[in-house]
Scaffold this active site. Structure first.
Site, short mmCIF file in Angstrom:
data_model
loop_
_atom_site.label_atom_id
_atom_site.label_comp_id
_atom_site.label_asym_id
_atom_site.label_seq_id
_atom_site.Cartn_x
_atom_site.Cartn_y
_atom_site.Cartn_z
N GLU A 12 0.80 -1.22 0.00
CA GLU A 12 0.00 0.00 0.00
C GLU A 12 0.83 1.27 0.00
OE1 GLU A 12 -3.20 -0.04 -0.45
OE2 GLU A 12 -3.16 -2.22 -0.47
N ASP B 279 -9.77 6.07 -7.36
CA ASP B 279 -10.37 4.75 -7.50
C ASP B 279 -11.88 4.76 -7.27
OD1 ASP B 279 -10.43 5.25 -4.81
OD2 ASP B 279 -9.64 3.31 -4.19
N THR C 249 -8.54 8.22 0.53
CA THR C 249 -8.01 7.03 1.18
C THR C 249 -6.98 7.49 2.20
OG1 THR C 249 -8.33 5.64 -0.77
CG2 THR C 249 -6.70 4.90 0.83
#
Length: 278
Positions: A63, A81, A86
């Protein structure tokens, strides 16, 4: 839910017509050094603090391109996305509800915190990629909050409640050892555990059509290979997850070596980058 942050950097060029994927079928047979289920059952679980730290470091390699997972409490960006922002150690997303849950919990334990004022906006953008009511200061305030030990504890709490504990619990119920529990954890982190076809529970259901977990009399390695086959299928259903190297050149590597206890030293690759623990 997490999505590969590397897609915004070096991996971005690979998404589209030339995705980095590897056929899962080639790995569907049992590894030659498969350990019996009884051995795995006696092994230390992923909830052992040292093993949990290893799990976080492996996930962070995928990640964040780093083994330093504790540096990620302050992380936040929109990686395009469709899930909005995020952020944090487990990729809490403004569009999937887990970021909202986190900020609500943080506000329960510390009312008046720097993120509390964004709760109305987080409720409105949940389920979308919108930044309405969050910009322009939300990312700055997230980084400020990440300096607060209570916010770090809140991230740990929600990671465990939503992702880690359910994965480890299901792994122990299925009779898999530490590696299997990690494989479950990485899957539930990325895919969540909702009702959609690519969720953790439906990945597991797809695997059950091909093999049995040790708790049902199956071979552990064969079961985990079936689960990873189903996981790869799920990843390929969404462009943001289509690079399956976190399975092909990481989890499969540990499994082929028969390292069901996730013992160090560990060596793997993600997106072509090499990592080592121990």
């Amino acid at each position: 839910m997490l999505t590969p942050r590397r897609t915004t950097t070096a991996v971005a060029a690979l998404l589209g017509a030339a995705l980095l994927t590897a056929p899962a079928a080639a790995h569907a047979t049992t590894a030659p050094h498969a350990a019996p289920a009884a051995t795995a059952a006696a092994a230390t679980g992923l909830d052992d603090p040292a093993k949990k730290d290893i799990a976080m470091r492996i996930v962070s390699s995928a990640e964040n391109s780093s083994l330093d997972w504790k540096a990620q409490y302050k992380y936040i960006e929109d990686i395009g996305d469709g899930r909005g922002y995020t952020a944090g150690i487990i990729g809490f997303c403004s569009g999937t509800g887990d970021m909202l849950d986190l900020v609500e919990y943080y506000t329960q334990v510390k009312p008046g915190n720097v993120l509390a004022k964004y709760l109305p906006a987080l409720r409105k953008v949940n389920g979308s990629d919108s930044h309405a009511g969050l910009d322009p200061d939300f990312t700055r305030d997230w980084a400020r909050a990440a300096q607060d030990p209570e916010f770090k504890k809140a991230q740990d709490h929600e990671r465990d409640r939503v992702y880690f504990n359910p994965a480890v619990g299901q792994g122990k119920s299925d009779g898999v050892g530490t590696l299997g529990q990690f494989i479950y954890y990485d899957a539930i982190v990325m895919h969540g555990d909702g009702g959609d076809p690519t969720s953790f529970r439906n990945i597991r259901k797809r695997a059950l059509a091909k093999a049995k977990p040790p708790a049902r009399g199956g071979n552990e390695t064969a079961w985990l290979n079936a689960f990873l086959d189903a996981r790869v299928w799920a990843m390929k259903q969404e462009e943001a997850h289509s690079d399956t190297s976190r399975v092909d050149t990481a989890q499969r590597v540990f499994l082929k070596k028969g390292n069901l206890n996730l013992d160090t030293p560990l060596e793997w690759k993600v997106y072509g980058d090499s990592y080592r623990i121990g």
